[in-house]
Design an enzyme around this catalytic site. Structure first.
Site, PDB file in Angstrom:
ATOM      1  N   ARG A  63      25.917   7.590 -18.635  1.00  0.00           N
ATOM      2  CA  ARG A  63      24.870   7.851 -18.250  1.00  0.00           C
ATOM      3  C   ARG A  63      25.032   8.767 -17.119  1.00  0.00           C
ATOM      4  O   ARG A  63      24.056   8.756 -16.011  1.00  0.00           O
ATOM      5  CB  ARG A  63      23.963   6.603 -17.725  1.00  0.00           C
ATOM      6  CG  ARG A  63      23.539   5.852 -18.894  1.00  0.00           C
ATOM      7  CD  ARG A  63      21.984   6.434 -19.730  1.00  0.00           C
ATOM      8  NE  ARG A  63      21.685   5.670 -20.692  1.00  0.00           N
ATOM      9  CZ  ARG A  63      20.450   4.950 -20.606  1.00  0.00           C
ATOM     10  NH1 ARG A  63      19.855   4.847 -19.302  1.00  0.00           N
ATOM     11  NH2 ARG A  63      20.016   4.375 -21.852  1.00  0.00           N
ATOM     12  N   ASP A 112      19.282  10.575 -26.805  1.00  0.00           N
ATOM     13  CA  ASP A 112      19.161   9.156 -26.781  1.00  0.00           C
ATOM     14  C   ASP A 112      19.512   8.508 -27.951  1.00  0.00           C
ATOM     15  O   ASP A 112      19.151   9.276 -29.130  1.00  0.00           O
ATOM     16  CB  ASP A 112      17.733   8.958 -26.460  1.00  0.00           C
ATOM     17  CG  ASP A 112      17.638   7.551 -25.684  1.00  0.00           C
ATOM     18  OD1 ASP A 112      17.926   7.208 -24.700  1.00  0.00           O
ATOM     19  OD2 ASP A 112      17.641   6.386 -26.867  1.00  0.00           O
ATOM     20  N   ARG A 172      18.878   9.308 -13.446  1.00  0.00           N
ATOM     21  CA  ARG A 172      17.919   9.406 -12.448  1.00  0.00           C
ATOM     22  C   ARG A 172      18.279   9.297 -11.020  1.00  0.00           C
ATOM     23  O   ARG A 172      17.711   9.386  -9.976  1.00  0.00           O
ATOM     24  CB  ARG A 172      16.814   8.286 -12.615  1.00  0.00           C
ATOM     25  CG  ARG A 172      15.976   8.792 -13.711  1.00  0.00           C
ATOM     26  CD  ARG A 172      14.939   7.577 -14.135  1.00  0.00           C
ATOM     27  NE  ARG A 172      16.080   6.467 -14.766  1.00  0.00           N
ATOM     28  CZ  ARG A 172      15.837   5.440 -15.359  1.00  0.00           C
ATOM     29  NH1 ARG A 172      14.347   4.959 -15.599  1.00  0.00           N
ATOM     30  NH2 ARG A 172      16.564   4.757 -15.990  1.00  0.00           N
ATOM     31  N   ARG A 228      13.647  16.698 -15.061  1.00  0.00           N
ATOM     32  CA  ARG A 228      12.708  15.899 -15.601  1.00  0.00           C
ATOM     33  C   ARG A 228      11.336  15.917 -15.331  1.00  0.00           C
ATOM     34  O   ARG A 228      10.400  15.987 -16.370  1.00  0.00           O
ATOM     35  CB  ARG A 228      13.164  14.464 -15.500  1.00  0.00           C
ATOM     36  CG  ARG A 228      12.391  13.291 -16.548  1.00  0.00           C
ATOM     37  CD  ARG A 228      12.703  12.217 -16.210  1.00  0.00           C
ATOM     38  NE  ARG A 228      12.393  11.216 -16.702  1.00  0.00           N
ATOM     39  CZ  ARG A 228      11.106  10.517 -16.628  1.00  0.00           C
ATOM     40  NH1 ARG A 228      10.175  11.224 -15.930  1.00  0.00           N
ATOM     41  NH2 ARG A 228      10.809   9.556 -17.599  1.00  0.00           N
ATOM     42  N   TYR A 285      15.928  -2.287 -32.017  1.00  0.00           N
ATOM     43  CA  TYR A 285      14.606  -1.345 -31.639  1.00  0.00           C
ATOM     44  C   TYR A 285      13.775  -1.185 -32.410  1.00  0.00           C
ATOM     45  O   TYR A 285      12.620  -1.168 -32.302  1.00  0.00           O
ATOM     46  CB  TYR A 285      14.874   0.080 -30.728  1.00  0.00           C
ATOM     47  CG  TYR A 285      15.922  -0.202 -29.550  1.00  0.00           C
ATOM     48  CD1 TYR A 285      15.296  -0.348 -28.183  1.00  0.00           C
ATOM     49  CD2 TYR A 285      17.333  -0.208 -29.515  1.00  0.00           C
ATOM     50  CE1 TYR A 285      15.787  -0.592 -27.103  1.00  0.00           C
ATOM     51  CE2 TYR A 285      18.021  -0.336 -28.426  1.00  0.00           C
ATOM     52  CZ  TYR A 285      17.161  -0.524 -27.162  1.00  0.00           C
ATOM     53  OH  TYR A 285      17.825  -0.808 -25.810  1.00  0.00           O
TER      54      TYR A 285
HETATM   55  O1  CP3 Z   1      25.060   9.027 -20.998  1.00  0.00           O
HETATM   56  C1  CP3 Z   1      24.272  10.291 -20.769  1.00  0.00           C
HETATM   57  O2  CP3 Z   1      24.395  10.523 -19.727  1.00  0.00           O
HETATM   58  C2  CP3 Z   1      23.764  10.897 -22.031  1.00  0.00           C
HETATM   59  C3  CP3 Z   1      22.359  10.596 -22.350  1.00  0.00           C
HETATM   60  C4  CP3 Z   1      21.916   9.002 -22.811  1.00  0.00           C
HETATM   61  C5  CP3 Z   1      20.925   8.591 -22.529  1.00  0.00           C
HETATM   62  N1  CP3 Z   1      20.720   7.294 -23.149  1.00  0.00           N
HETATM   63  C6  CP3 Z   1      19.736   9.133 -21.859  1.00  0.00           C
HETATM   64  C7  CP3 Z   1      18.696   8.271 -21.318  1.00  0.00           C
HETATM   65  C8  CP3 Z   1      22.681   8.132 -23.741  1.00  0.00           C
HETATM   66  C9  CP3 Z   1      24.168   8.225 -24.023  1.00  0.00           C
HETATM   67  C10 CP3 Z   1      21.733   7.018 -23.897  1.00  0.00           C
HETATM   68  C11 CP3 Z   1      22.250   5.876 -24.709  1.00  0.00           C
HETATM   69  C12 CP3 Z   1      21.242   4.824 -24.855  1.00  0.00           C
HETATM   70  N2  CP3 Z   1      19.764   4.821 -24.791  1.00  0.00           N
HETATM   71  C13 CP3 Z   1      21.710   3.549 -25.232  1.00  0.00           C
HETATM   72  C14 CP3 Z   1      23.042   3.049 -25.477  1.00  0.00           C
HETATM   73  C15 CP3 Z   1      23.984   2.992 -24.060  1.00  0.00           C
HETATM   74  C16 CP3 Z   1      23.290   1.853 -22.989  1.00  0.00           C
HETATM   75  O3  CP3 Z   1      22.874   2.361 -21.939  1.00  0.00           O
HETATM   76  O4  CP3 Z   1      23.549   0.689 -23.283  1.00  0.00           O
HETATM   77  C17 CP3 Z   1      20.400   2.933 -25.236  1.00  0.00           C
HETATM   78  C18 CP3 Z   1      20.344   1.127 -25.254  1.00  0.00           C
HETATM   79  C19 CP3 Z   1      19.470   3.483 -24.973  1.00  0.00           C
HETATM   80  C20 CP3 Z   1      17.957   3.459 -25.190  1.00  0.00           C
HETATM   81  C21 CP3 Z   1      17.297   3.708 -24.083  1.00  0.00           C
HETATM   82  N3  CP3 Z   1      16.909   4.915 -23.904  1.00  0.00           N
HETATM   83  C22 CP3 Z   1      16.516   2.864 -23.225  1.00  0.00           C
HETATM   84  C23 CP3 Z   1      16.689   1.178 -23.250  1.00  0.00           C
HETATM   85  C24 CP3 Z   1      15.997   3.645 -22.068  1.00  0.00           C
HETATM   86  C25 CP3 Z   1      14.959   3.186 -21.094  1.00  0.00           C
HETATM   87  C26 CP3 Z   1      15.711   2.347 -20.003  1.00  0.00           C
HETATM   88  C27 CP3 Z   1      15.976   3.323 -19.043  1.00  0.00           C
HETATM   89  O5  CP3 Z   1      17.526   3.538 -18.801  1.00  0.00           O
HETATM   90  O6  CP3 Z   1      15.246   4.076 -18.377  1.00  0.00           O
HETATM   91  C28 CP3 Z   1      16.093   4.755 -22.777  1.00  0.00           C
HETATM   92  C29 CP3 Z   1      15.807   6.043 -21.488  1.00  0.00           C
HETATM   93  C30 CP3 Z   1      16.838   6.978 -21.254  1.00  0.00           C
HETATM   94  N4  CP3 Z   1      17.793   7.258 -21.826  1.00  0.00           N
HETATM   95  C31 CP3 Z   1      16.931   7.612 -19.731  1.00  0.00           C
HETATM   96  C32 CP3 Z   1      18.157   8.538 -19.930  1.00  0.00           C
HETATM   97  C33 CP3 Z   1      18.461   9.257 -18.873  1.00  0.00           C
HETATM   98  C34 CP3 Z   1      16.071   7.231 -18.661  1.00  0.00           C
HETATM   99  C35 CP3 Z   1      14.896   8.042 -19.047  1.00  0.00           C
HETATM  100  C36 CP3 Z   1      14.095   8.732 -17.872  1.00  0.00           C
HETATM  101  O7  CP3 Z   1      14.603   9.723 -17.362  1.00  0.00           O
HETATM  102  O8  CP3 Z   1      13.132   8.069 -17.390  1.00  0.00           O
END
Ligand code: CP3
Length: 356
Positions: free
Chosen positions: A27, A77, A31, A40, A154
């Site tokens: 990640r 994602d 944010r 964003r 999911y």
């Molecule tokens: O690592 C990186 O920088 C690459 C991008 C990346 C994102 N999600 C961007 C994202 C990666 C590799 C993921 C993987 C992901 N997504 C996982 C597996 C890794 C982990 O963290 O366990 C999972 C379970 C998800 C599902 C997901 N996506 C959730 C539950 C959420 C909401 C929770 C949150 O963190 O806000 C997301 C949204 C998401 N994916 C964001 C980002 C940067 C946040 C979105 C925003 O900007 O509001």
């Protein structure tokens, strides 16, 4: 030299000696970075950001430009693939992802389409191509997907879940339908990851964020077996591209994961790095495993705890420094700089051959 195969990250994945431990962060585009929040806001929503190759490229590069990380990860994602199967992905403010059409019956499983990576997720492949063109020559790009089990939670629950009750019920009460779902997701994921490699990804990673929620038997039967199916297919389609398997809460299964034929394992912070290394031996490289909570403390604590992880892994090649899970939104960007400098200053991991 511009032979990317000689980058610190790809050398560490082959467990070759290098002058220091490479570092990147799960990640890392997110944010906690003001420049991410600005892009964003410009995009309007997370899905619009991930769906726009130019903007996805921009945020992928932001942490590389700021910190010079040793690898970049595609901005996308794990839920984009089920989105391409027509489930209707959305993000509710403050509540995380949801699917408009969850998959909860054998009939719904059997009706799932097999997405074509280039026509159904072309914007992801366009982003990979654009990022590869714009990244520094020696910085490898990691493509990724979720594990079938984690993505299925999911799809079945319709969003995030605390206990995965509906998903587990399907595994236990309808095992044949659940196997068909795992196989379908594994085949779709292998095709999706193969397309990312063809578009320019240098390494791949599979996130099994919820593997630790399963009993050992269900883990082996559903999560591990479906990841094995992906590994086997990738070994046919792109045998030269290293794959990292990250399973959160999956420390007890480390040996089984190391035996899949992947190149590296992501380790979460609940395991001691040295112990993980003793258990997998020289079968795989290890990536991790600083507790993300450490990043919320002070520069002194961050430097001390990062050195603990490096010392726990010990001398010799095969370590990629990372957090044990994704960085949290509230982290001070200066703290990430402290972490990067600590790991960079830590010294040699092998015979000290220099990267030129
Ligand atoms: O690592 C990186 O920088 C690459 C991008 C990346 C994102 N999600 C961007 C994202 C990666 C590799 C993921 C993987 C992901 N997504 C996982 C597996 C890794 C982990 O963290 O366990 C999972 C379970 C998800 C599902 C997901 N996506 C959730 C539950 C959420 C909401 C929770 C949150 O963190 O806000 C997301 C949204 C998401 N994916 C964001 C980002 C940067 C946040 C979105 C925003 O900007 O509001």
């Amino acid at each position: 030299m511009t032979d990317r195969s000689q980058s610190l990250f790809l050398r560490a994945l082959r467990r070759e000696p290098a002058e220091r431990t490479p570092i990147w962060m799960m990640r890392q585009a997110g944010r906690y970075l003001p420049e991410y929040r600005a892009t964003r806001a410009k995009a309007g929503s997370f899905l619009k950001l991930a769906g726009n190759p130019e903007l996805a490229c921009e945020v992928t590069l932001q942490p590389i430009e700021r910190y010079g990380f040793d690898a970049a990860i595609l901005f996308s994602d794990i839920l984009i693939l089920p989105h391409a199967m027509g489930l209707g992905l959305g993000f509710a403010t403050g509540e995380g992802p949801y699917f408009e059409r969850p998959v909860q019956s054998p009939a719904a499983i059997d009706a799932l389409p097999m997405p074509d990576p280039e026509s159904d997720t072309g914007y992801v492949m366009d982003a990979v191509r654009l990022i590869r063109t714009n990244l520094p020559e020696m910085t490898p790009l990691i493509g990724f997907a979720g594990s079938p089990w984690t993505v299925a939670t999911y799809m079945i629950e319709g969003g995030s879940s605390k206990d995965f009750a509906t998903a587990k019920k399907l595994m236990l009460a309808e095992p044949e339908a659940a196997h068909r779902l795992m196989n379908h997701l594994a085949d779709a994921t292998a095709a999706y990851l193969t397309a990312q490699v063809r578009a320019g990804a240098d390494a791949l990673m599979i996130f099994d964020s919820w593997g630790g929620a399963l009993s050992p038997r269900l883990y082996r039967e559903f999560s591990l077996a479906s990841q094995q199916r992906i590994v086997d297919q990738l070994n046919q389609t792109c045998p030269d591209t290293p794959l990292i398997l990250f399973g959160k809460g999956c420390g007890q299964h480390l040996e089984l994961l190391a035996d899949t034929g992947c190149a590296g394992l992501g380790v979460d912070w609940t395991m001691d790095m040295g112990e993980a290394r003793r258990r997998v031996g020289d079968r795989v490289a290890l990536q991790g495993n600083l507790d993300p909570a450490v990043m919320l403390t002070t520069p002194e604590v961050i430097a001390r705890e990062a050195r603990r992880v490096l010392e726990s892994f010990g001398e010799g090649p095969g370590h990629i420094f990372n957090l044990g899970h994704g960085i949290t939104p509230g982290v001070d960007p200066e703290h990430v700089q402290v972490l990067v400098e600590t790991v960079r200053g830590h010294g040699e991991t092998g015979d000290g051959r220099r990267e030129t």
